[in-house]
Design an enzyme around this catalytic site. Sequence first.
Site, PDB file in Angstrom:
ATOM      1  N   SER A  17      -6.945   9.229   2.437  1.00  0.00           N
ATOM      2  CA  SER A  17      -5.333   9.667   2.129  1.00  0.00           C
ATOM      3  C   SER A  17      -5.658  10.535   1.047  1.00  0.00           C
ATOM      4  O   SER A  17      -6.617  10.382   0.139  1.00  0.00           O
ATOM      5  CB  SER A  17      -4.415   8.369   1.956  1.00  0.00           C
ATOM      6  OG  SER A  17      -5.163   7.314   0.915  1.00  0.00           O
ATOM      7  N   GLU A  19      -3.225  12.428  -2.320  1.00  0.00           N
ATOM      8  CA  GLU A  19      -2.137  12.368  -3.284  1.00  0.00           C
ATOM      9  C   GLU A  19      -1.743  13.688  -3.711  1.00  0.00           C
ATOM     10  O   GLU A  19      -2.814  14.448  -4.266  1.00  0.00           O
ATOM     11  CB  GLU A  19      -1.979  11.450  -4.220  1.00  0.00           C
ATOM     12  CG  GLU A  19      -0.899  11.432  -4.882  1.00  0.00           C
ATOM     13  CD  GLU A  19      -0.891  10.010  -5.819  1.00  0.00           C
ATOM     14  OE1 GLU A  19      -1.042   8.922  -5.336  1.00  0.00           O
ATOM     15  OE2 GLU A  19      -0.630  10.265  -7.005  1.00  0.00           O
ATOM     16  N   TYR A  51       6.580  11.090  -7.549  1.00  0.00           N
ATOM     17  CA  TYR A  51       8.135  11.214  -8.107  1.00  0.00           C
ATOM     18  C   TYR A  51       8.228  11.453  -9.660  1.00  0.00           C
ATOM     19  O   TYR A  51       7.335  10.802 -10.502  1.00  0.00           O
ATOM     20  CB  TYR A  51       8.667   9.972  -7.784  1.00  0.00           C
ATOM     21  CG  TYR A  51      10.272   9.693  -7.894  1.00  0.00           C
ATOM     22  CD1 TYR A  51      10.805  10.199  -6.643  1.00  0.00           C
ATOM     23  CD2 TYR A  51      10.741   9.012  -8.633  1.00  0.00           C
ATOM     24  CE1 TYR A  51      12.104  10.244  -6.722  1.00  0.00           C
ATOM     25  CE2 TYR A  51      12.155   8.876  -8.388  1.00  0.00           C
ATOM     26  CZ  TYR A  51      12.925   9.551  -7.638  1.00  0.00           C
ATOM     27  OH  TYR A  51      14.071   9.198  -7.450  1.00  0.00           O
ATOM     28  N   ARG A 109       7.209   1.163 -11.334  1.00  0.00           N
ATOM     29  CA  ARG A 109       8.453   1.200 -12.178  1.00  0.00           C
ATOM     30  C   ARG A 109       8.637   2.305 -12.805  1.00  0.00           C
ATOM     31  O   ARG A 109       9.896   2.914 -12.923  1.00  0.00           O
ATOM     32  CB  ARG A 109       7.709  -0.069 -13.296  1.00  0.00           C
ATOM     33  CG  ARG A 109       8.815  -0.162 -14.432  1.00  0.00           C
ATOM     34  CD  ARG A 109       8.187  -0.949 -15.419  1.00  0.00           C
ATOM     35  NE  ARG A 109       9.076  -1.355 -16.733  1.00  0.00           N
ATOM     36  CZ  ARG A 109       9.470  -0.277 -17.714  1.00  0.00           C
ATOM     37  NH1 ARG A 109       8.676   0.545 -17.678  1.00  0.00           N
ATOM     38  NH2 ARG A 109      10.484  -0.807 -18.555  1.00  0.00           N
ATOM     39  N   GLY A 110       7.659   3.184 -13.093  1.00  0.00           N
ATOM     40  CA  GLY A 110       7.740   4.474 -13.555  1.00  0.00           C
ATOM     41  C   GLY A 110       7.925   4.529 -14.882  1.00  0.00           C
ATOM     42  O   GLY A 110       8.254   3.701 -15.813  1.00  0.00           O
ATOM     43  N   ASP A 111       7.968   5.812 -15.446  1.00  0.00           N
ATOM     44  CA  ASP A 111       7.981   6.072 -16.929  1.00  0.00           C
ATOM     45  C   ASP A 111       9.361   6.790 -16.940  1.00  0.00           C
ATOM     46  O   ASP A 111       9.825   7.651 -16.403  1.00  0.00           O
ATOM     47  CB  ASP A 111       7.075   7.108 -17.327  1.00  0.00           C
ATOM     48  CG  ASP A 111       5.548   6.480 -17.183  1.00  0.00           C
ATOM     49  OD1 ASP A 111       5.459   5.231 -17.479  1.00  0.00           O
ATOM     50  OD2 ASP A 111       4.752   6.965 -16.786  1.00  0.00           O
ATOM     51  N   GLN A 181      -5.085   2.628  -9.831  1.00  0.00           N
ATOM     52  CA  GLN A 181      -4.973   3.849 -10.739  1.00  0.00           C
ATOM     53  C   GLN A 181      -6.689   4.222 -10.599  1.00  0.00           C
ATOM     54  O   GLN A 181      -7.339   3.759 -10.381  1.00  0.00           O
ATOM     55  CB  GLN A 181      -4.938   3.418 -12.039  1.00  0.00           C
ATOM     56  CG  GLN A 181      -4.571   4.552 -13.076  1.00  0.00           C
ATOM     57  CD  GLN A 181      -4.350   3.954 -14.633  1.00  0.00           C
ATOM     58  OE1 GLN A 181      -3.142   4.127 -14.957  1.00  0.00           O
ATOM     59  NE2 GLN A 181      -5.248   3.253 -15.148  1.00  0.00           N
ATOM     60  N   PHE A 221      -6.376  12.989 -19.807  1.00  0.00           N
ATOM     61  CA  PHE A 221      -5.690  12.265 -18.874  1.00  0.00           C
ATOM     62  C   PHE A 221      -5.906  10.819 -18.789  1.00  0.00           C
ATOM     63  O   PHE A 221      -4.801   9.945 -18.605  1.00  0.00           O
ATOM     64  CB  PHE A 221      -6.293  12.889 -17.325  1.00  0.00           C
ATOM     65  CG  PHE A 221      -5.247  12.399 -16.087  1.00  0.00           C
ATOM     66  CD1 PHE A 221      -3.981  12.935 -15.825  1.00  0.00           C
ATOM     67  CD2 PHE A 221      -5.598  11.368 -15.194  1.00  0.00           C
ATOM     68  CE1 PHE A 221      -3.214  12.509 -14.961  1.00  0.00           C
ATOM     69  CE2 PHE A 221      -4.916  10.879 -14.159  1.00  0.00           C
ATOM     70  CZ  PHE A 221      -3.670  11.504 -14.060  1.00  0.00           C
ATOM     71  N   HIS A 271      -8.636   6.787  -1.593  1.00  0.00           N
ATOM     72  CA  HIS A 271      -7.218   7.480  -1.833  1.00  0.00           C
ATOM     73  C   HIS A 271      -7.659   8.550  -3.002  1.00  0.00           C
ATOM     74  O   HIS A 271      -7.962   8.060  -4.060  1.00  0.00           O
ATOM     75  CB  HIS A 271      -6.147   6.371  -2.376  1.00  0.00           C
ATOM     76  CG  HIS A 271      -4.790   7.311  -2.576  1.00  0.00           C
ATOM     77  ND1 HIS A 271      -3.896   7.694  -1.597  1.00  0.00           N
ATOM     78  CD2 HIS A 271      -4.244   7.641  -3.573  1.00  0.00           C
ATOM     79  CE1 HIS A 271      -2.867   8.264  -2.062  1.00  0.00           C
ATOM     80  NE2 HIS A 271      -2.826   8.146  -3.186  1.00  0.00           N
ATOM     81  N   LYS A 277      -5.108  20.861  -5.254  1.00  0.00           N
ATOM     82  CA  LYS A 277      -6.001  21.699  -5.068  1.00  0.00           C
ATOM     83  C   LYS A 277      -6.853  21.279  -3.653  1.00  0.00           C
ATOM     84  O   LYS A 277      -7.022  20.097  -3.339  1.00  0.00           O
ATOM     85  CB  LYS A 277      -7.012  21.742  -6.045  1.00  0.00           C
ATOM     86  CG  LYS A 277      -6.504  22.128  -7.627  1.00  0.00           C
ATOM     87  CD  LYS A 277      -7.381  22.150  -8.595  1.00  0.00           C
ATOM     88  CE  LYS A 277      -6.582  22.603  -9.896  1.00  0.00           C
ATOM     89  NZ  LYS A 277      -7.775  22.519 -10.981  1.00  0.00           N
TER      90      LYS A 277
END
Length: 290
Positions: A17, A19, A51, A109-111, A181, A221, A271, A277
């Site tokens: 997969s 992303e 997202y 949960r997200g930032d 991650q 990163f 994944h 790219k």
Amino acid sequence: MVAKVSDVLKNKKRTLSFEAFHPKTPKGVENLYVVSDALNELKPDWFSVTYGAGGSTRELTMDLVSELQKRLGVPTMHHLTCVGHKRAELEKILTDMRSRDICNILALRGDPPQLKEGETPVEGDLEYCSELVEMIRRHGDYFSVGVAGFPEGHIMAPDRDADAKYLKLKVDAGGDFVITQLFFNNADYFEYVERLRVLGVMVPILPGILPITSYQKTLDFAARCGANIPQRVHDIFKPLVDDEHEIYKAGLDYAVEQCKELLAGGAPGLHFYSLNKINPTRELVDRLGI
């Protein structure tokens, strides 16, 4: 009906997969369509689209996921965060997904979004990802739900054991699988899987792979997301810091070795974080022969 990632994982020994993140400009979106067409030639089992923080790309992400599914004929997973969203907003998003044949979600949960001077944060109704998973599960079996895992422990978790318990809450709430991650030491992944199995978490745990194409950007990163850089990475890439071509070659070699070891050790798939790219993802998959 679009295939559910959870069903794919049940029926295949190993999955592949890719992303992507949502581009900020129309030109970037058109480029992503070119990239996704090229990567689709590698016959992935699904794509996924990120997202924006606090839902900042809410409508854009759904439009892109829907369009990619139509163009490629491949399931495309919609990342969804709960930070900054009210319950009614989230229910509206889920209803809209169903109307557009989007049935695969990576629940996060997200930032919170970065605020401009004078702005105040938007308070959401949900605090934890497990609550978002529970909300999605109220739609029955329509959605396949993935959750994020952190082999080295989430940056906000007090330790790795506590992080594993938080992950179990997400799976117990209805998570079908885990995508990790990025990490650069496979021992962290294998120890993470074992830690979760001891807790009774038996769902597939897919390793997230980011090939190193820039030493400094990788350091930056990793620092932002709390990932560790092993000394071996420093030893390989620091002497090459001024030679982009050699870093690229060494990064491919490192990723090939990492992926082979993961698959040999029982990882249920790979994944790849493509960063919108074509290469090095395409070259890596070709070298792996998958």
